[in-house]
Structure formats: C-alpha cells, structure tokens
Design a protein around this motif. Structure first.
Motif, short mmCIF file in Angstrom:
data_model
loop_
_atom_site.label_atom_id
_atom_site.label_comp_id
_atom_site.label_asym_id
_atom_site.label_seq_id
_atom_site.Cartn_x
_atom_site.Cartn_y
_atom_site.Cartn_z
N PRO A 99 0.81 -1.22 0.00
CA PRO A 99 0.00 0.00 0.00
C PRO A 99 0.84 1.27 0.00
O PRO A 99 2.02 1.27 0.38
CB PRO A 99 -0.82 -0.12 1.29
N THR A 100 0.21 2.35 -0.43
CA THR A 100 0.82 3.68 -0.40
C THR A 100 0.04 4.54 0.58
O THR A 100 -0.95 4.11 1.18
CB THR A 100 0.80 4.32 -1.78
N TYR A 101 0.47 5.79 0.71
CA TYR A 101 -0.20 6.70 1.64
C TYR A 101 -1.62 7.04 1.19
O TYR A 101 -2.40 7.59 1.97
CB TYR A 101 0.61 7.98 1.84
N ASN A 102 -1.99 6.71 -0.04
CA ASN A 102 -3.36 6.93 -0.50
C ASN A 102 -4.30 5.79 -0.12
O ASN A 102 -5.50 5.89 -0.34
CB ASN A 102 -3.37 7.11 -2.02
N ASP A 103 -3.76 4.71 0.43
CA ASP A 103 -4.58 3.56 0.75
C ASP A 103 -5.16 3.67 2.16
O ASP A 103 -4.69 4.45 3.00
CB ASP A 103 -3.76 2.27 0.63
N CYS A 104 -6.18 2.83 2.42
CA CYS A 104 -6.89 2.90 3.70
C CYS A 104 -6.03 2.35 4.83
O CYS A 104 -5.02 1.67 4.63
CB CYS A 104 -8.21 2.14 3.59
N HIS A 105 -6.51 2.63 6.05
CA HIS A 105 -5.73 2.32 7.25
C HIS A 105 -5.46 0.82 7.38
O HIS A 105 -4.33 0.42 7.71
CB HIS A 105 -6.48 2.83 8.48
N VAL A 106 -6.47 -0.03 7.14
CA VAL A 106 -6.28 -1.45 7.40
C VAL A 106 -5.20 -2.04 6.50
O VAL A 106 -4.40 -2.89 6.93
CB VAL A 106 -7.61 -2.23 7.25
N LEU A 107 -5.12 -1.60 5.25
CA LEU A 107 -4.08 -2.09 4.35
C LEU A 107 -2.70 -1.66 4.84
O LEU A 107 -1.76 -2.47 4.86
CB LEU A 107 -4.31 -1.55 2.93
N ARG A 108 -2.57 -0.41 5.26
CA ARG A 108 -1.26 0.09 5.71
C ARG A 108 -0.86 -0.56 7.03
O ARG A 108 0.30 -0.94 7.22
CB ARG A 108 -1.28 1.60 5.83
N GLU A 109 -1.83 -0.73 7.94
CA GLU A 109 -1.49 -1.35 9.23
C GLU A 109 -1.04 -2.80 9.05
O GLU A 109 -0.03 -3.22 9.65
CB GLU A 109 -2.70 -1.30 10.16
N GLN A 110 -1.75 -3.57 8.25
CA GLN A 110 -1.39 -4.97 8.08
C GLN A 110 -0.08 -5.14 7.30
O GLN A 110 0.65 -6.11 7.51
CB GLN A 110 -2.53 -5.73 7.43
N TRP A 111 0.22 -4.21 6.42
CA TRP A 111 1.51 -4.21 5.72
C TRP A 111 2.64 -3.99 6.71
O TRP A 111 3.65 -4.70 6.71
CB TRP A 111 1.47 -3.12 4.65
N ILE A 112 2.48 -3.04 7.61
CA ILE A 112 3.50 -2.74 8.62
C ILE A 112 3.64 -3.91 9.59
O ILE A 112 4.76 -4.32 9.93
CB ILE A 112 3.14 -1.43 9.35
N ARG A 113 2.51 -4.47 10.05
CA ARG A 113 2.58 -5.61 10.96
C ARG A 113 3.16 -6.83 10.27
O ARG A 113 3.91 -7.61 10.88
CB ARG A 113 1.19 -5.92 11.51
N ALA A 114 2.83 -7.04 8.99
CA ALA A 114 3.37 -8.18 8.25
C ALA A 114 4.90 -8.09 8.17
O ALA A 114 5.61 -9.10 8.30
CB ALA A 114 2.77 -8.25 6.85
N LYS A 115 5.40 -6.88 7.96
CA LYS A 115 6.86 -6.70 7.83
C LYS A 115 7.59 -6.88 9.15
O LYS A 115 8.50 -7.70 9.27
CB LYS A 115 7.16 -5.30 7.28
N TYR A 116 7.22 -6.08 10.13
CA TYR A 116 8.03 -5.97 11.34
C TYR A 116 7.59 -6.89 12.47
O TYR A 116 8.43 -7.37 13.23
CB TYR A 116 8.00 -4.53 11.85
N GLU A 117 6.29 -7.13 12.60
CA GLU A 117 5.79 -7.94 13.70
C GLU A 117 5.80 -9.42 13.34
O GLU A 117 6.30 -10.26 14.10
CB GLU A 117 4.38 -7.48 14.07
N ARG A 118 5.22 -9.75 12.18
CA ARG A 118 5.14 -11.16 11.78
C ARG A 118 6.33 -11.60 10.95
O ARG A 118 6.50 -12.81 10.71
CB ARG A 118 3.83 -11.39 11.02
#
Length: 380
Positions: A99-118
């Motif tokens: 996702p980019t900054y134009n995308d909704c919150h859930v896409l950006r949050e799960q992208w960040i969690r997928a990278k760093y948390e999971r």
C-alpha cells in the motif's frame, strides 16, 4: 550539554537528508519527519501512529520535536530505510499488494505488521496464509435485498480457478461461483461503513455485480485480499505464459479511478437530471441508485481519443433537462453525448481528470473485444 546536543542534531539531519530516507519506509509519502529508534526507519506521521500501536517492535520519535541521543542517531545512521528494507522486505511475493499513503488504514497497518511484527518477508519460500492457493472462511456479506450483513462461508480455490460463497456453512452447492479472472477486489471502508470493508466485483453476462463484505479482523480481510491476488497471479501465469511477472502483476486487483455522485439525464437529453452514484472502473463507467447496489443500472464504455472519445467541460448549449447542480461535463462518444452535472467545481475537475486519463490511453485488443461484447447502454 549544549555542544553534544548540537552535534547529535547535526548528525541526525545528515542521516535524515539521505536520498534513501526521503520517502516514508512504509507508505512512500514524501518528507517523513518521524523515525523508529528500534527499527531504524524514517516514516510519516500516519505510519508512526501504527508503529506506536506495536510498542514491543517499534519505538517512534519525532525528528523535529524529540531529543535524539548519540547512540540513537548512530543506530539510524547504521540502518536507515535502505538497510532495513533489505531485511524486512527481502522476499515479498510479487502479487502481494504494497500500500501507499493513498490507501486505507487497514491495508497500511497490516503491511506494517506483516513486515516488522510477523516478519513475513524475511525468508524465502515462507508459508504464508495467502500463498497456498486455497482459502476458506467466514466473511460478513451484505444482503442484496435487505442490506443486512450476515456471515457467509467463502471458498477460494486456485485449482478450480474460482471464488465461491455459500448461504449456509454446511451447504453442498454454492450460491455463486465466480471465475477468478473476472474478479476485482478493492477496499471500501467509507462506503461500506466498516474499517475492514471490502468490495468484490465480478462480471456476469458482461455486466458488473458487486458483493460487499467485511471481517472483524483486519489481518483476516487483508489475507483474503492478497489470497485473491495470489490465485489471480498464478491463473494468469498459466493463461499468458509469455507475459512478464510485472505485466501480470499490473492485471491484478485495481482501485476504482473515481467514485461519487453526479446528476445524469437520459438519452433524449430533455429529461430531468437525476442524482446517481457513479463508479469509473478504468473503461467502465457505471451508475447506481445507491452506492451499495449489487447491480449497476447502466454502464458506458469509455474508449480512447483515437476512437472518437473525449470529455468536455460544461454542457452543450441549449440543454433542456432540469438540473440542480451547476458544474456540467460532457462525454463524447462515436454514438452519442452523455451529460452530467457535479455539485462542486472540484468534483467537476476531478471527474474530467479521471476521464481524460482513460481517454488518453490507447485501447488494448482485449478492450476492443470487450467493447464489441458490451454495447453501450445507459438506462433511465
């Protein structure tokens, strides 16, 4: 010690000015002014809020307002966006939507969690919940007639090349079975009224059908989204064996170019203008009485300028239909003109820009075939 603080600030600014750190590490927004002191990435304000909700992984600070000690600055200098991305984004599947900054919150949050948390992308060949070609589970689906969201079983199968849903969990036959190559999926939290709202569209008899779903878990609904992309990617790899991976990636799920209300008149252009919800999905302009309608009331194919299509600001002189919104625009096709009005000048200009971007693109052979199958219709 003022001198030490000045030294740290100078070193911080030098790291901050590196080209690799000029965009947010997570969404690509220019000029990030926050950073994670534990991950070493430079991020925007919006993404920093997501990081703050994962305190076991990321500690964030403002680059402008917070104090950074020498050790923290040295950590940023040693890492930065390029080094950190090389670790946490090393093995992203090509079909995975970043996702980019134009995308909704859930896409950006799960992208960040997928990278760093999971840490889903740190190892090659890692088994992911959206990568094995089959997904089954419950999604809350909006009823076509009553508008209620009810739990429905969905089944996605790469082997069968389709998405099915069942009205009952123990049902043997699906309510609908849709071929994967005619499916689109796009997040619609505002329209659906749920932060995890997903709109699934597909073609039936060359007309567009909408299904609106959500899941209580942001991770689950994003996994469904990427599972659809995964199955589509592998299906298209077989269907188009000489196409490159990037060419196929560009044919996966897509966001609508523009949505919103306009007024329209009928083909005689003497009827009163009616307020309708419009969706521009590349070359398909669809209109609905309500944004959550299952079927479009009408569709228009928007071709290219080489084929006689254009968009013009304003309405033709002498337009007779009554309209309440003052900002008009006209779509010119080889067959007829379509007249619309917008509530604000900003809406008018945004719609004109969206139509222009489509009309300026040359048509593909598939789009020529689609036009032949889809005679222009615009119902009252």
């Amino acid at each position: 010690m003022p001198g030490g603080n000045e030294r740290s600030m100078k070193a911080l600014k030098e790291v901050w000015r590196r080209a690799e750190n000029s965009l947010c590490a997570d969404c690509g927004k220019p000029d990030p002014d926050w950073a994670s002191s534990t991950l070493g990435v430079f991020i925007c304000l919006s993404c920093s809020g997501i990081h703050r909700n994962i305190p076991s992984i990321s500690k964030v600070k403002s680059l402008r307002m917070d104090h950074w000690d020498d050790a923290q600055v040295q950590f940023l200098a040693k890492h930065g966006n390029a080094v950190t991305k090389a670790t946490y984004e090393a093995h992203i599947p090509i079909y995975y939507y970043q996702p980019t900054y134009n995308d909704c919150h859930v896409l950006r949050e799960q992208w960040i969690r997928a990278k760093y948390e999971r840490k889903e992308f740190t190892e090659p060949g890692k088994q992911l919940p959206y990568s094995d070609g089959v997904k089954e589970g419950i999604l809350w689906k909006r009823g076509r007639d009553n508008g209620q969201f009810l739990p429905r079983k969905f089944l996605l199968s790469e082997r069968e090349g389709c998405l099915k849903y069942f009205t009952k969990q123990d049902a043997k036959e699906p309510k609908i079975s849709v071929k994967i190559d005619v499916i689109n999926a796009t997040f619609q939290p505002v329209k659906i009224g749920n932060p995890n709202g997903l709109q699934i569209t597909y073609l039936k008899d060359n007309k567009t059908r909408n299904i609106f779903v959500y899941h209580e878990s942001g991770k689950e609904v994003v996994d469904w989204f990427n599972a659809i992309r995964s199955v589509q990617f592998h299906y298209l790899k077989v269907a188009f064996p000489i196409a490159s991976d990037n060419e196929i990636k560009n044919r996966l799920t897509r966001k609508f170019l523009k949505e919103g209300y306009m007024e329209k008149t009928g083909p005689k252009q003497r009827e009163a203008f009616k307020k309708r919800w419009f969706t521009l999905d590349h070359r398909r302009l669809m209109y609905f009485k309500d944004p959550l309608d299952a079927f479009a009331k009408g569709e228009v194919f928007v071709g290219s300028k080489e084929n006689g299509y254009s968009v013009q600001k304003g309405l033709p002189s002498g337009t007779q239909g009554n309209f309440s919104w003052p900002y008009g625009l006209t779509i010119v096709t080889p067959d007829r003109e379509y007249l619309f009005t917008c509530e604000t000048e900003t809406d008018q200009l945004d719609w004109i820009a969206a139509f222009t971007s489509v009309i300026n693109q040359a048509m593909t052979p598939q789009e020529y075939a689609s036009k032949c199958l889809d005679p222009i219709s615009f119902l009252s």
